[in-house]
Write a protein that holds these residues in place. Structure first.
Motif, PDB file in Angstrom:
ATOM      1  N   GLU A  14       0.826  -1.199   0.000  1.00  0.00           N
ATOM      2  CA  GLU A  14       0.000   0.000   0.000  1.00  0.00           C
ATOM      3  C   GLU A  14       0.866   1.257   0.000  1.00  0.00           C
ATOM      4  O   GLU A  14       0.572   2.234  -0.698  1.00  0.00           O
ATOM      5  N   ALA A  18       0.926   4.115  -2.851  1.00  0.00           N
ATOM      6  CA  ALA A  18       0.703   5.514  -2.504  1.00  0.00           C
ATOM      7  C   ALA A  18       1.823   6.395  -3.046  1.00  0.00           C
ATOM      8  O   ALA A  18       1.587   7.515  -3.521  1.00  0.00           O
ATOM      9  N   HIS A  21       1.240   6.832  -6.758  1.00  0.00           N
ATOM     10  CA  HIS A  21       0.141   7.746  -7.045  1.00  0.00           C
ATOM     11  C   HIS A  21       0.516   9.192  -6.728  1.00  0.00           C
ATOM     12  O   HIS A  21       0.044  10.119  -7.385  1.00  0.00           O
ATOM     13  N   ARG A  95      -8.662   6.292  -5.271  1.00  0.00           N
ATOM     14  CA  ARG A  95      -7.441   6.862  -4.706  1.00  0.00           C
ATOM     15  C   ARG A  95      -7.349   8.362  -4.973  1.00  0.00           C
ATOM     16  O   ARG A  95      -6.292   8.961  -4.806  1.00  0.00           O
TER      17      ARG A  95
END
Length: 352
Positions: A14, A18, A21, A95
């Motif tokens: 994760e 992140a 992104h 997201r």
């Protein structure tokens, strides 16, 4: 078997996603952008090879690969931009990337002169709820039913109109009205620009600004005593027909306008009858006619469509529209000298 150092915990995965992104980029697409074509629907996907000047295309890149696209168009001669599609790869959703992508598209549209953004979509569209949630988060208006799209076999349409009391007789008599080839002189061009200043034509482009896309065999200039009083414009289309499987040739009737002084005499119905009859003669009874009518500016035509055409159409689809406008300054500053803003007035309707 993976070495221990290669195994990631869910938390680590994760965190890695992140980080990817957070470094996502939103490039304005130019030239050949075919790698992004899978993120829009087929008909306009061809715009990406290469991207035309009127298109506003913003990609989403994460992890060095395309994962999304927002695509629209700057309307000719207008300060409006139309959003045609916005999509993010399923694995990258939830997201916040969709909102950032839409904001990047809006920013590019603003840089190119747009102060209003709008979009239209089918009420039955898969993913409608997700799109509406995205638009709401970005400050767009709540969507409303702006019009109807009718898809049907042109032969049935011709047969139906021919049975309306008085229609066939009126069309057979010598009239001061004619439905002529779309050949416009200087006086006609002046008339077009005058009609496009009509608030009821705020969603229209007219026959000049979209001349290159028109199918001239099925487009007409409506004249009264030789003077231009309106038009009916059509284009060929290979767009998937709202779920239909027919491979018959299709004509999309893009835009219809008639001088308000002459709207009570059935003249526009006559124009459609003329063009549908010509389509039937050239392409066959089973060829497809597609037309849009607006709830907002043409409520009588929308009511007529539901009453007369819906029972014989292959498909009738409700079209929803939403928009967002930038606030603009007052021309005169308020007495206290502080900046003040207003939302410009006006209405719009969309098309598929």
């Amino acid at each position: 078997m993976l070495a221990a150092a290669e195994i990631q915990t869910p938390v680590e995965r994760e965190a890695e996603q992140a980080a990817i992104h957070s470094r996502a980029s939103f490039p304005v697409l130019k030239g050949n952008a075919g790698l992004f074509a899978s993120f829009t629907f087929g008909q306009v996907g061809g715009w990406l090879e290469p991207v035309p000047d009127h298109a506003i295309a913003v990609g989403l890149i994460a992890g060095a690969r395309p994962v999304g696209l927002a695509l629209g168009t700057l309307l000719p001669g207008r300060t409006q931009a139309e959003l045609l599609s916005v999509a993010v790869a399923p694995a990258e959703r939830r997201r916040g990337l969709g909102r950032r992508l839409l904001e990047a598209w809006q920013s590019e549209a603003r840089e190119r002169g747009a102060i209003e953004w709008r979009t239209s979509y089918n009420a039955s569209m898969p993913g409608r709820a997700a799109l509406e949630a995205l638009l709401a988060r970005a400050g767009w208006t709540t969507s409303h039913a702006s019009g109807l799209v009718v898809v049907g076999c042109v032969g049935k349409m011709v047969d139906e109109v021919g049975t309306w009391p008085g229609v066939a007789g009126r069309l057979a008599l010598p009239r001061s009205y004619s439905f002529d080839p779309l050949e416009l002189g200087a006086t006609d061009i002046e008339a077009v620009e005058r009609y496009l200043s009509d608030p009821e034509a705020s969603d229209m482009l007219g026959p000049i600004r979209q001349a290159e896309r028109l199918a001239l065999d099925f487009s007409v200039a409506i004249r009264r005593d030789g003077h231009l009083v309106g038009w009916l414009l059509a284009a060929e289309t290979n767009r998937p027909l709202l779920g239909m499987t027919s491979d018959a040739p299709a004509i999309r009737y893009l835009e219809a306008y008639l001088d308000p002084a002459y709207r009570q005499g059935g003249i526009m119905v006559g124009a459609y009858y003329h063009c549908y009859s010509r389509q039937m003669a050239l392409l066959g009874r089973d060829s497809i006619a597609i037309y849009y009518t607006s709830h907002d500016s043409r409520p009588r035509m929308a009511a007529l469509t539901l009453r007369r055409f819906a029972p014989i159409a292959e498909r009738v689809e409700t079209i929803l529209s939403a928009s967002r406008r930038l606030p603009v300054p007052f021309q005169s500053p308020p007495p206290n000298g502080r900046a003040a803003f207003r939302m410009p007035d006006g209405s719009h309707s969309g098309s598929i």
